[in-house]
Design a protein around this motif. Structure first.
Motif, PDB file in Angstrom:
ATOM      1  N   GLY A 100     -81.933 -25.427  34.717  1.00  0.00           N
ATOM      2  CA  GLY A 100     -81.519 -26.799  34.721  1.00  0.00           C
ATOM      3  C   GLY A 100     -80.223 -26.974  34.376  1.00  0.00           C
ATOM      4  O   GLY A 100     -79.780 -25.996  33.677  1.00  0.00           O
ATOM      5  N   ASP A 102     -75.870 -28.036  34.914  1.00  0.00           N
ATOM      6  CA  ASP A 102     -74.802 -28.042  35.694  1.00  0.00           C
ATOM      7  C   ASP A 102     -74.666 -26.495  36.492  1.00  0.00           C
ATOM      8  O   ASP A 102     -74.336 -26.393  37.540  1.00  0.00           O
ATOM      9  CB  ASP A 102     -73.544 -28.304  34.909  1.00  0.00           C
ATOM     10  CG  ASP A 102     -73.330 -29.577  34.454  1.00  0.00           C
ATOM     11  OD1 ASP A 102     -73.721 -30.396  34.770  1.00  0.00           O
ATOM     12  OD2 ASP A 102     -72.569 -29.786  33.377  1.00  0.00           O
ATOM     13  N   THR A 104     -77.274 -24.417  37.298  1.00  0.00           N
ATOM     14  CA  THR A 104     -78.020 -24.390  38.236  1.00  0.00           C
ATOM     15  C   THR A 104     -77.686 -25.052  39.574  1.00  0.00           C
ATOM     16  O   THR A 104     -77.542 -24.810  40.829  1.00  0.00           O
ATOM     17  CB  THR A 104     -79.414 -24.952  38.000  1.00  0.00           C
ATOM     18  OG1 THR A 104     -79.749 -24.075  36.711  1.00  0.00           O
ATOM     19  CG2 THR A 104     -80.544 -24.639  39.019  1.00  0.00           C
ATOM     20  N   GLN A 105     -77.161 -26.391  39.378  1.00  0.00           N
ATOM     21  CA  GLN A 105     -76.428 -27.176  40.530  1.00  0.00           C
ATOM     22  C   GLN A 105     -75.317 -26.636  41.257  1.00  0.00           C
ATOM     23  O   GLN A 105     -75.355 -26.679  42.218  1.00  0.00           O
ATOM     24  CB  GLN A 105     -76.313 -28.552  39.938  1.00  0.00           C
ATOM     25  CG  GLN A 105     -75.809 -29.552  40.916  1.00  0.00           C
ATOM     26  CD  GLN A 105     -76.854 -29.766  42.196  1.00  0.00           C
ATOM     27  OE1 GLN A 105     -78.025 -29.739  41.854  1.00  0.00           O
ATOM     28  NE2 GLN A 105     -76.403 -30.215  43.180  1.00  0.00           N
ATOM     29  N   ALA A 106     -74.484 -25.872  40.193  1.00  0.00           N
ATOM     30  CA  ALA A 106     -73.329 -25.544  40.940  1.00  0.00           C
ATOM     31  C   ALA A 106     -73.559 -24.215  41.667  1.00  0.00           C
ATOM     32  O   ALA A 106     -72.993 -23.891  42.803  1.00  0.00           O
ATOM     33  CB  ALA A 106     -72.483 -25.123  39.732  1.00  0.00           C
ATOM     34  N   TRP A 108     -76.138 -23.726  43.525  1.00  0.00           N
ATOM     35  CA  TRP A 108     -76.746 -24.154  44.783  1.00  0.00           C
ATOM     36  C   TRP A 108     -75.683 -24.903  45.612  1.00  0.00           C
ATOM     37  O   TRP A 108     -75.628 -24.691  47.006  1.00  0.00           O
ATOM     38  CB  TRP A 108     -78.018 -25.356  44.485  1.00  0.00           C
ATOM     39  CG  TRP A 108     -77.830 -26.330  45.643  1.00  0.00           C
ATOM     40  CD1 TRP A 108     -77.749 -27.332  45.836  1.00  0.00           C
ATOM     41  CD2 TRP A 108     -78.517 -25.861  46.728  1.00  0.00           C
ATOM     42  NE1 TRP A 108     -78.156 -28.175  47.029  1.00  0.00           N
ATOM     43  CE2 TRP A 108     -78.454 -27.167  47.855  1.00  0.00           C
ATOM     44  CE3 TRP A 108     -79.201 -24.755  47.531  1.00  0.00           C
ATOM     45  CZ2 TRP A 108     -79.198 -27.259  48.815  1.00  0.00           C
ATOM     46  CZ3 TRP A 108     -79.739 -24.609  48.733  1.00  0.00           C
ATOM     47  CH2 TRP A 108     -79.700 -26.008  49.577  1.00  0.00           C
ATOM     48  N   ILE A 109     -74.727 -25.599  44.871  1.00  0.00           N
ATOM     49  CA  ILE A 109     -73.534 -25.740  45.871  1.00  0.00           C
ATOM     50  C   ILE A 109     -72.769 -24.790  46.446  1.00  0.00           C
ATOM     51  O   ILE A 109     -72.333 -24.841  47.563  1.00  0.00           O
ATOM     52  CB  ILE A 109     -72.748 -26.852  44.856  1.00  0.00           C
ATOM     53  CG1 ILE A 109     -73.400 -28.326  44.608  1.00  0.00           C
ATOM     54  CG2 ILE A 109     -71.510 -27.330  45.673  1.00  0.00           C
ATOM     55  CD1 ILE A 109     -73.850 -29.116  45.665  1.00  0.00           C
ATOM     56  N   ASN A 253     -69.620 -34.457  39.027  1.00  0.00           N
ATOM     57  CA  ASN A 253     -69.951 -33.182  38.478  1.00  0.00           C
ATOM     58  C   ASN A 253     -70.982 -32.593  39.234  1.00  0.00           C
ATOM     59  O   ASN A 253     -71.226 -31.424  39.298  1.00  0.00           O
ATOM     60  CB  ASN A 253     -70.399 -33.353  36.762  1.00  0.00           C
ATOM     61  CG  ASN A 253     -69.479 -33.840  35.874  1.00  0.00           C
ATOM     62  OD1 ASN A 253     -68.003 -33.748  36.313  1.00  0.00           O
ATOM     63  ND2 ASN A 253     -69.494 -34.518  34.941  1.00  0.00           N
ATOM     64  N   ASP A 254     -71.973 -33.327  39.664  1.00  0.00           N
ATOM     65  CA  ASP A 254     -73.128 -32.728  40.537  1.00  0.00           C
ATOM     66  C   ASP A 254     -72.604 -32.179  41.778  1.00  0.00           C
ATOM     67  O   ASP A 254     -73.386 -31.448  42.716  1.00  0.00           O
ATOM     68  CB  ASP A 254     -74.012 -33.718  40.883  1.00  0.00           C
ATOM     69  CG  ASP A 254     -73.599 -35.012  41.613  1.00  0.00           C
ATOM     70  OD1 ASP A 254     -72.603 -35.015  41.583  1.00  0.00           O
ATOM     71  OD2 ASP A 254     -74.440 -35.783  42.001  1.00  0.00           O
ATOM     72  N   LYS A 255     -71.465 -31.986  42.239  1.00  0.00           N
ATOM     73  CA  LYS A 255     -70.917 -31.495  43.473  1.00  0.00           C
ATOM     74  C   LYS A 255     -69.879 -30.242  43.211  1.00  0.00           C
ATOM     75  O   LYS A 255     -69.301 -29.843  43.920  1.00  0.00           O
ATOM     76  CB  LYS A 255     -70.188 -32.372  44.220  1.00  0.00           C
ATOM     77  CG  LYS A 255     -71.118 -33.401  44.888  1.00  0.00           C
ATOM     78  CD  LYS A 255     -70.502 -34.491  45.621  1.00  0.00           C
ATOM     79  CE  LYS A 255     -71.281 -35.508  46.247  1.00  0.00           C
ATOM     80  NZ  LYS A 255     -70.700 -36.661  47.096  1.00  0.00           N
ATOM     81  N   SER A 275     -79.461 -28.282  30.764  1.00  0.00           N
ATOM     82  CA  SER A 275     -80.640 -29.188  30.317  1.00  0.00           C
ATOM     83  C   SER A 275     -81.867 -28.263  29.819  1.00  0.00           C
ATOM     84  O   SER A 275     -82.773 -28.937  28.950  1.00  0.00           O
ATOM     85  CB  SER A 275     -81.479 -29.876  31.441  1.00  0.00           C
ATOM     86  OG  SER A 275     -81.775 -28.846  32.587  1.00  0.00           O
TER      87      SER A 275
END
Length: 327
Positions: A100, A102, A104-106, A108-109, A253-255, A275
């Motif tokens: 989890g 930044d 992991t989200q990055a 995916w982006i 930040n989530d993008k 996280s």
């Protein structure tokens, strides 16, 4: 007197005068150029030494980054930073970044941008290249000159920013795709490859009633798998490694793509925001060191290109050389 002359033996021939020495026999030419001959032993050893240095220059830093990403806090403290000799394996950094936050989200982006951007870029580039490869297409020369003009004239950073902002693409995923959707170099390569397709083959398809779109999808593209694979690799690596557009156009930040997160960690000196920082596994450090997490992010950014390249390598030489030299 006559009898004496007639009974005498043969008259010796007059001695030859000494002429110039005969030229040495010519060596037979093998018919091969100099660069096609067998290299000497010293040259072979020299080439091997240079290649070994180049391979070491690539593998040693990559090995150091990989070992550091798997090192424990004690190993990193003992080494005073980067680790070259592994002592123990601690995967807590990878578990942390994929649990989890930044990173992991990055990831995916970046995956979404790479897949979507490569698809959009290939479709637009192939359509434009096919239209420009047909001599009878509308505004053929004008459009080709317009595309080639971008090699010499770049609009600048401020106009590009104003265009992206004016179109409402600011802080959107499309701002990472549309500004670099078509590469003129890739367009020229595919166009040159399409121009080598025999015109008789296309004319026979038209006689059978096939339209231009059907000719492109059923005849031209199956013959152009090599150049399409190479250009697709160029686009995919470009989208995966791009971070400057994210710096300009993305505020949330989530993008952020993975390269933007890596840039903030490595260059800006920010601490990784994850996280799942606490890892509860047997023999695994509870909180991985910051340096190990940063190096793990570097490995994550490198792995996709390393995985994809071997599958496209067999098309690489054929696709680039055939498309770039001919036409």
């Amino acid at each position: 007197m006559t009898a004496q002359l007639s009974g005498a033996g043969p008259v010796p021939a007059a001695p030859r005068t000494a002429g110039p020495p005969a030229p040495p026999p010519r060596r037979r030419h093998s018919g091969r150029p100099v660069w096609a001959g067998r290299p000497s032993t010293s040259l072979t050893i020299g080439k091997g030494f240079v290649l070994a240095l180049l391979v070491a220059a690539v593998l040693v830093p990559l090995w150091t980054v990989l070992v550091t990403s798997l090192a424990s806090r004690g190993t990193i403290d003992d080494a005073g930073g980067m680790v070259m000799i592994p002592r123990e394996i601690d995967p807590s950094a990878y578990i942390t970044i994929f649990s989890g936050g930044d990173v992991t989200q990055a990831v995916w982006i970046s995956t979404l941008v790479t897949v979507l951007g490569t698809t959009v870029s290939l479709v637009l580039t192939v359509l434009a290249a096919y239209g420009l490869s047909r001599p009878g297409s509308v505004a053929h020369r004008g459009l080709l000159f317009y595309f080639l003009l971008t090699f010499l004239i770049f609009p600048g950073l401020v106009p590009s920013y104003l265009v992206v902002t004016g179109l409402g693409l600011k802080d959107s995923i499309w701002s990472l795709i549309l500004p670099s959707a078509i590469s003129v170099f890739n367009l020229v390569v595919i166009r040159a490859f399409f121009m080598n397709v025999p015109a008789e083959l296309l004319d026979s398809a038209r006689i059978d009633g096939a339209g231009e779109l059907r000719i492109l999808t059923r005849i031209v593209l199956p013959l152009s798998k090599a150049v399409i694979a190479v250009v697709g690799l160029f686009y995919a690596v470009g989208y995966w490694n791009a971070y400057f557009n994210a710096v300009l156009y993305i505020d949330s930040n989530d993008k952020f793509p993975i390269q933007r997160v890596l840039q903030s960690y490595i260059l800006a000196g920010q601490s990784p925001n994850v996280s799942g920082a606490s890892v509860s596994l047997p023999g695994v450090t509870a909180y991985p060191p910051t340096l190990a997490v940063k190096m793990a992010v570097v490995i994550v950014t490198v792995i996709p290109a390393v995985i994809i390249y071997p599958f496209v390598q067999r098309h690489f030489t054929k696709g680039v050389i055939t498309g770039a030299v001919k036409g």
